[in-house]
Enzyme design. Structure first.
Site, PDB file in Angstrom:
ATOM      1  CB  CYS A 203      42.256  36.648  32.868  1.00  0.00           C
ATOM      2  SG  CYS A 203      42.342  37.971  31.670  1.00  0.00           S
TER       3      CYS A 203
ATOM      4  CB  CYS B 238      37.097  35.262  49.107  1.00  0.00           C
ATOM      5  SG  CYS B 238      38.808  35.215  49.636  1.00  0.00           S
TER       6      CYS B 238
END
Ligand code: ZN
Length: 471
Positions: A247, A425
């Site tokens: 999540c 990233c």
């Protein structure tokens, strides 16, 4: 009289007045408490009229709307009162699930979690609040639940459930809710429920989707085909770790995970109130085919059910020849981390293939032509990014065909063949896979440097630009 002496006398007089007021307050409070006691005992049994009903007066009032439902009734309410449920995970699923279980009068609710409340939890984890940021989630949730229903018992398990602790915790409860969000804990909790004979209500949610399954119900012994399937019957092999999105990475809409948690509570209440648990001869088939419920928050018909097969004969956990026992599970003989292929820290690149955020800042401020490739999802990139970064999401890059002579479409045409490529990233994991892939595909053959920014955008925020908004 000197000024200091006068002040001393006034302080003494005020202190005496304060003592007198305190005594007055004490007497007033005692009188009030007596009145309250008298009020509370109205309608309660007295020595003359003994209480002859199975629930207390407060319980009849508290559960009034639920008691009159044919599927519950007083027998169902008494079963709920006697029952104990363990909720593993006090987050997006666990908060609404535990709230409805507490509201319904489940006698004992255990909560297990090792996390503390963060501001980014609050949009979905409704048992926590802004003033509880930094508090242990288990304590925060119990505080909330106790104010919702002070007549039931709560147990706090502050810590992550491990192979070693799972048995001792789970065996104390009648039913378990898996409200975690990681494959390793899902397999572990399911295995523990199988060997300890507990039904398991599983749910997961990501972005706008959710899944719900009731597992190991009825919780018959391993090898008994009339028992319910376990998590491993449905998912014998975990998804490859690089395809597992959390999540934190993929995002989650509050009401979506809320719906799934509420449905978990509903399934638990149905099981516990029915009286089927532990009933002699009760079989999986009595309930009709097992179903997996799929929820999608962004389509016209959000609920869909998929029929599940029963127990698999060859299942590692609940199958006929399963060697999984309470002892082998507790001894840690199953390595869940290795099984799920999740490596705690990705270390693919050598130190000389990585640069620090501060080193990149110098490069960005200099005049050397280079490419900064940001491989986060488009949505993350949209929240905040570094100047001049080109965004190509990790998954797109992995799917891309690569090899000698293929120039990726995202490569700026005017980029010199030797200009370095820096990959960034979120936290420095995907960037390592991408760097390796770009190197393997021959993009570095002209002596071009290809490397990643160690620690990703998180480290950039920490070391270079603390104002960077971060999701
Ligand atoms: Zn199984």
């Amino acid at each position: 009289m000197s000024a200091t002496e006068s002040l001393r006398l006034r302080i003494q007089a005020t202190e005496l007045e304060l003592d007198r007021l305190k005594e007055e307050l004490r007497q007033a409070e005692a009188a009030e408490a007596e009145d309250l006691d008298a009020e509370a005992s109205e309608g309660q049994p007295t020595d003359d009229t003994p209480w002859k009903w199975p629930l207390s007066a407060d319980e009849y009032e508290r559960y009034a709307r639920q008691l009159i439902i044919p599927q519950v009734g007083v027998p169902g309410q008494l079963r709920l009162k006697k029952a104990s449920v363990l909720v593993v995970g006090a987050g997006g699923l666990g908060c609404p699930a535990a709230a409805y279980l507490a509201g319904a009068g489940v006698g004992t609710i255990g909560l297990a979690d090792d996390d503390v409340v963060e501001v980014s939890n609050l949009h979905r984890q409704i048992a926590h609040s802004t003033d509880k940021v930094g508090m242990h989630k288990v304590d925060s949730a119990i505080q909330f639940l106790r104010s919702l229903n002070p007549t039931i018992a709560f147990r706090a398990h502050r810590g992550r459930i491990t192979s070693e602790t799972a048995g001792a915790i789970i065996s104390d409860y009648d039913l378990v809710l898996d409200c975690t969000d990681h494959p390793t804990s899902r397999y572990l909790i399911s295995d523990a429920c199988v060997v300890h004979g507990k039904p398991l209500v599983f749910a997961s949610a990501l972005q706008t989707h959710g899944q719900l399954m009731v597992m190991n119900y009825p919780p018959l012994p391993q090898g008994d085909p009339h028992g319910g399937p376990c998590y491993r019957c449905i998912f014998p092999k975990p998804s490859p770790p690089e395809t597992v999105t959390s999540c934190g990475e993929g995002g989650i809409l509050g009401p979506v995970v809320g719906v799934m948690g509420v449905l978990q509570a509903l399934e638990a209440i149905k099981i516990l109130a029915s009286g089927n648990l532990g009933r002699e001869g009760f079989k999986r088939e009595d309930l009709g085919p097992a179903q997996m419920l799929l929820f999608s928050g962004h389509v016209a018909a959000p609920f869909r059910s998929v029929r599940m097969a029963g127990r698999r004969k060859a299942c590692f956990a609940c199958g006929e020849a399963s060697g999984l026992t309470r002892e082998s599970l507790g001894s840690g003989s199953v390595d869940y981390i290795q099984f799920c292929g999740v490596v705690p820290a990705v270390e693919i690149l050598a130190p000389e293939e990585r640069i620090s955020p501060t080193q990149y800042r110098e490069i960005a401020e200099g005049s050397t032509k280079h490419l900064l490739l940001d491989v986060r999802q488009v949505e993350h990139f949209g929240v905040s990014s570094l100047d001049g970064a080109v965004n190509v999401p990790y998954r797109t890059l992995l799917r891309e065909e690569a090899g000698e002579g293929i120039v990726p479409a995202w490569m700026p045409p005017d980029l010199p063949a030797t200009a370095p490529i820096y990959v960034v990233c979120r936290q420095g994991e995907e960037s390592q896979y991408v760097t390796r892939k770009l190197k393997d595909s021959g993009l570095g053959r002209d002596g071009r440097f290809i490397g990643d920014i160690e620690g990703g955008m998180r480290a950039w925020k920490r070391d270079v630009d603390p104002t960077m908004p971060f999701t």
